[in-house]
Design a protein around this motif. Structure first.
Motif, short mmCIF file in Angstrom:
data_model
loop_
_atom_site.label_atom_id
_atom_site.label_comp_id
_atom_site.label_asym_id
_atom_site.label_seq_id
_atom_site.Cartn_x
_atom_site.Cartn_y
_atom_site.Cartn_z
N LEU A 422 0.85 -1.19 0.00
CA LEU A 422 0.00 0.00 0.00
C LEU A 422 0.88 1.24 0.00
N SER A 423 0.68 2.14 -0.97
CA SER A 423 1.55 3.31 -1.10
C SER A 423 0.76 4.61 -1.10
N SER A 424 -0.49 4.60 -0.72
CA SER A 424 -1.26 5.85 -0.64
C SER A 424 -2.36 5.67 0.37
N MET A 425 -2.83 6.79 0.87
CA MET A 425 -3.92 6.78 1.86
C MET A 425 -4.75 8.04 1.61
N PRO A 426 -6.05 7.86 1.43
CA PRO A 426 -6.88 9.04 1.16
C PRO A 426 -7.03 9.92 2.40
#
Length: 989
Positions: A422-426
């Motif tokens: 996982l490389s992004s988080m809203p």
């Protein structure tokens, strides 16, 4: 006589020890030979010989003895059988006179003698025949037995020496071994036991310097309790004991209790159970006892010999050396262990320091790289990736994210997030997550999964897992200027990755720089936008500035004019004058024939106008003076206002002095014209000092200085005039400076002295008081009066110090006069009255000098009342309440004497000498009228009057006829030191 016993030479046994006689002589002899051959020891051989001899026919008794060389008496033999050993014949047989007693020497060179007693008389020949064969054999057997016994004894001595040597080696080995002290001491007991009976052994150490002893080893089968091992105790606590005697006397003791009591020099105090036999020896070094070794026996039949004592003494000294070596070795090992521990600790500290330094270097490098990222020309994604890489060099940051608060503080943005794949988080609204918990507390948080569950149960957080739940979670807030802007987080879902406080500290340091870099990049971005907007506004602002520049140039010109001009009169100010004068002086240096002049103008008594009519009237007065001055000059001459009531006129090119004098006269005439200000008609005047500028001057300040000196001279000569500066004035100013220095020295050297002028009563010509006057005993100019130096003292600020010195000395000397009814007047200037504490200081002075306050009167002039009459009135009133009187001096010469006279607490009024000197006997002058009026006024106010300056008898008579009571002057008495008046006092010779 030496007897052969046991393995040694000793007395033989009696016949009863041999057994019954053998039946038959022949059988007895054969048995004797057999027994002789079978004998193994010298004692057995002797017994066999005696048995053989007793078996002889007619033999009553036989004894074998060793001859000492003296006469011998043999037990069982008659007295007449006593023979001298020296009487033995060479062949070895001797028969006494009775023929019944015989002596046979068995060994040549030995004194072994066989004594025989027969029942019948024996002959020498028959006796030899019967005994010679057997006794020859017996001699040889006895000789071999003795040699064998000597060999056996030597062997035993050798064994004992070997045992002793082995014991010493064992003791040395024990001292060098790694055994602890109890094991060493048990080994010593075992060693001693190989030499003698040592089931009970005591070992004591003694320290002579301290007088203490301690039991190192104590084994006693009868005394199981015993003393405390290893504890130091005073030797005197065991005084008169066997141990005490051993340690103090340093000599061995041996025997039972009876024998021991006989060996000690004093009483014996027994300690412990009584032993059957006791042996104790001191452990000596250089003749001093440093301990004791004791063995004792509780068993009957086990006793110690002298040989045991000698051996134990020898062993004891070696034991002492062994113990000292062991102690030194233990101490050395202890020091080595201590030093090793210290070195190990220091090494650990150094290693820790190295690790800390390496850690600090890594941290410093990381912080430096983070700081560089703040200004790096990279996009946001690259920035956060490099931040992740730097943090990863400090600690495990495989799972890493940065969260930032939105600008409104309501949402949480994730510009960078990395957790596994996982490389992004809203972005999300702020809630009750762990990240929000860190933001609320603004403190680092290090928790495990169990800690997170505990926080969840407490309601602090609501679990919101993304991916696998973290087993260890570390978050640090990002803060800038005390404000939280976000957080940086590392987390682990692996059992082998656990964060600690050191990781928290590292991440906290990194977080500070990350926050700073993020803030700087945000600022840079904002600045870039601002620059774009600024460029858009520059053109607009440039147009506005062009207009403002033009307006500012006009304002600067106006400001320059204001800076260089006086705002009240519009005239150039001092700065403008100096600038103009410097330019003129520079021109004079180029054209030496030219001259200029500076007129320094001071308006006389402007302060009176300003104080009387107010500042507005004073401003109007100065404005009119400025206009009049401008009308007196031509172009390019300059009129300037320097300050207050001081003006200056610069004449740039003049003929000297013909050109400057008319201008100065015009100025005086113009200023002197009547002027109406605030409804008052004033006639102003001025004083002018003139300095002529030439090549001698190099700066404006020099010209201003000389013009000011000339002005000072003009004012000193009476004002309303002008004076030209010359070298004489400069010299006078130098004299003034010299006099100022001499005044300071005079104060330090007490060159001032008081003089006293008498005040006389006209009615009876009696002196009722004195006025205190100041005189200066100048070291080179003699006695000086105040007119010679008072103004300079006033201008230099030394007048008050001089006054207080004269007050102190004068009051002290005046109190010495025998007439205690006389009063003393002192002159007080306006400077003194300006101090609110003048009355307190004066009263303290009176207390120190011993002068009664009621005898002192302070004189004030009318001029002092003008500045602050209310304060002067209050001060004089306080003095009056303390007993000090007041007098008004020079009455009639001031501006408004009558307006203050009725309100002041006055005791005396002094008529000015100008009125007294103008009195006319023949024709009644105005002075007569004024004096009569003053006297009438004083009588009405109940104030005594003193007339000053009486020099003629006519003046005294007129004043007396007018009703004046008191007077002073040269006619009545000149000022003189107190010694003069004490000599003139009534009753003095």
């Amino acid at each position: 006589m030496v007897l052969y016993a046991s393995s040694e030479r000793h007395r033989m046994s009696s016949p009863s020890d041999i057994g019954p006689a053998i039946a038959g002589p022949e059988q007895a002899r054969r048995d004797g030979v057999r027994r002789l051959i079978e004998a193994g020891t010298p004692l057995d051989v002797c017994s066999a010989i005696e048995a053989w001899a007793e078996a002889l026919p007619d033999c009553d008794a036989a004894r074998l003895q060793w001859d000492s060389g003296d006469e011998m008496a043999v037990e069982g033999m008659p007295a007449d059988a006593v023979l001298s050993g020296r009487a033995l014949t060479v062949d070895g047989l001797h028969l006494d006179a009775s023929g019944r007693c015989a002596a046979w020497r068995l060994l040549p060179g030995e004194r072994a003698v066989l004594w025989l007693r027969f029942a019948m008389v024996q002959s020498h020949a028959s006796l030899r025949e019967r005994m010679e064969g057997y006794l020859a054999l017996a001699g040889r057997v006895l000789s071999r037995a003795l040699e064998l016994a000597d060999l056996r004894n030597s062997h035993q001595q050798l064994e004992r020496s070997e045992n002793l040597q082995r014991a010493l080696f064992a003791i040395s080995d024990l001292a060098s071994s790694d055994q602890d002290m109890p094991e060493l001491l048990r080994g010593i007991q075992d060693v001693v036991a190989t030499l003698m009976y040592a089931e009970n052994l005591v070992l004591v150490r003694y320290e002579p310097e301290r007088g203490t002893m301690r039991f190192l080893y104590y084994v006693d089968v009868q005394d199981q309790q015993g003393p405390e091992i290893g504890k130091d105790e005073l030797l005197e606590r065991r005084a008169r004991s066997l141990t005490w005697y051993l340690l103090t006397a340093g000599k061995p003791l041996m025997g039972n209790m009876r024998q021991l009591r006989e060996q000690v020099p004093g009483p014996l105090v027994p300690m412990g159970p009584d032993a059957v036999d006791w042996l104790g020896v001191p452990m000596l070094r250089d003749g001093q006892a440093y301990g004791a070794l004791v063995v004792q026996s509780y068993r009957e039949g086990i006793v110690y010999t002298d040989e045991d004592r000698v051996v134990l003494e020898f062993v004891a000294n070696h034991i002492l050396a062994a113990l000292e070596r062991k102690q030194s070795k233990d101490e050395l090992e202890q020091r080595v262990r201590q030093r090793t521990r210290e070195l190990a600790e220091a090494n650990r500290g150094l290693q820790q320091e190295v690790m800390e330094r390496q850690r600090a270097e890594r941290l410093q490098a990381a912080l430096f790289r983070l700081a560089q990222l703040a200004t790096a020309d990279i996009d946001e994604r690259e920035f956060y990736q490099q931040v992740h890489g730097v943090v990863g060099e400090l600690l495990n940051a495989q799972n890493f994210f940065i969260a930032l608060l939105s600008s409104d503080g309501l949402r949480l943005d994730f510009p960078y997030y990395k957790e596994g794949e996982l490389s992004s988080m809203p972005s999300r609204p702020l809630g009750r997550g762990v990240s929000e918990y860190v933001l609320r507390r603004a403190q680092p948080l290090l928790v495990t999964a169990a800690d997170l569950e505990a926080l969840s149960r407490e309601g602090e957080v609501v679990p919101n897992h993304v991916g696998r739940p973290a087993l260890c979670w570390l978050g640090v807030p990002l803060q800038f200027d005390g404000q939280v802007i976000g957080l940086v987080v590392v987390q682990s879902s692996a059992l082998d990755v656990v964060y600690g406080l050191a990781d928290q500290e590292l991440l906290s340091f990194a977080a500070l720089q990350i926050a700073n870099s993020i803030y700087r990049r945000r600022t840079t971005a904002s600045l870039y936008q601002a620059n774009v907007q600024l460029e858009q506004r520059v053109e607009e602002r440039t147009r506005e500035l062009s207009q403002q520049i033009r307006q500012r140039e006009q304002a600067q010109l106006q400001l320059k004019h204001q800076v260089m001009h006086d705002p009240l009169t519009g005239l150039p100010n001092r700065g403008s004058l100096r600038d103009r004068l410097d330019r003129v002086l520079a021109l004079l240096q180029r054209e030496p024939e030219r001259r200029c002049a500076l007129l320094y103008i001071d308006v006389d008594r402007f302060k009176v106008v300003n104080d009387s009519l107010g500042h507005l009237a004073g401003d109007a007065f100065l404005q009119e003076i400025a206009r009049r001055l401008q009308r007196c000059v031509r172009d390019p001459d300059l009129v300037a206002r320097l300050s207050g009531d001081e003006f200056a006129i610069l004449l740039e090119d003049i003929e000297v002095p013909s050109g400057v004098v008319p201008v100065a006269q015009r100025v005086l005439e113009a200023i002197g014209q009547v002027l109406m200000v605030a409804g008052k008609e004033l006639q102003p005047s001025a004083s002018i000092g003139i300095a002529i500028g030439d090549t001698r001057y190099h700066s404006a300040d020099e010209v201003l200085r000389d013009a000011d000196i000339a002005l000072y001279r003009a004012k000193a000569l009476g004002r309303r005039r002008f004076e030209l500066f010359d070298e004489t004035l400069a010299k006078n100013m130098v004299d003034v400076l010299t006099l100022e220095g001499e005044l300071r020295h005079a104060l330090q050297r007490a060159e001032f002295e008081p003089h006293f002028q008498p005040v006389q009563r006209f009615a009876d010509d009696k002196v009722v008081g004195y006025e205190l006057l100041l005189r200066w005993n100048h070291p080179s100019r003699g006695l000086l009066v105040p007119d010679d130096f008072l103004k300079i003292a006033h201008d230099s600020g030394q007048i008050e110090a001089i006054d207080w010195l004269i007050f102190q000395i004068g009051c002290a000397e005046f109190s010495r006069l025998p007439d205690q009814t006389l009063f003393l007047t002192i002159n007080v200037s306006a400077l003194h009255l300006g101090h609110d504490d003048f009355d307190l200081t004066l009263l303290q002075l009176l207390k120190r000098t011993g002068l009664a306050a009621s005898r002192l009167i302070v004189e004030v002039t009318e001029g002092t009342l003008l500045e602050d009459p209310e304060r002067v009135r209050d001060l004089l009133e306080r003095l009056r309440q303390a007993g000090v009187g007041a007098a008004l001096d020079d009455f009639g010469t001031g501006y408004s004497s009558l307006s203050y006279l009725h309100s002041l607490p006055l005791r005396l009024l002094k008529i000015d000498r100008a009125f007294v000197q103008a009195l006319d006997c023949a024709h009644k002058s105005n002075s007569n009228t004024v004096v009569e009026a003053i006297l009438a006024l004083a009588r009405a106010l109940d104030i005594h009057v003193i007339a000053e300056g009486i020099e003629l008898e006519e003046q005294k008579a007129i004043l007396s006829n007018m009703g004046c009571e008191l007077g002073q002057g040269y006619l009545l008495g000149r000022p003189a030191p107190i010694g003069h008046w004490m000599a003139c006092a009534p009753g003095q010779e």
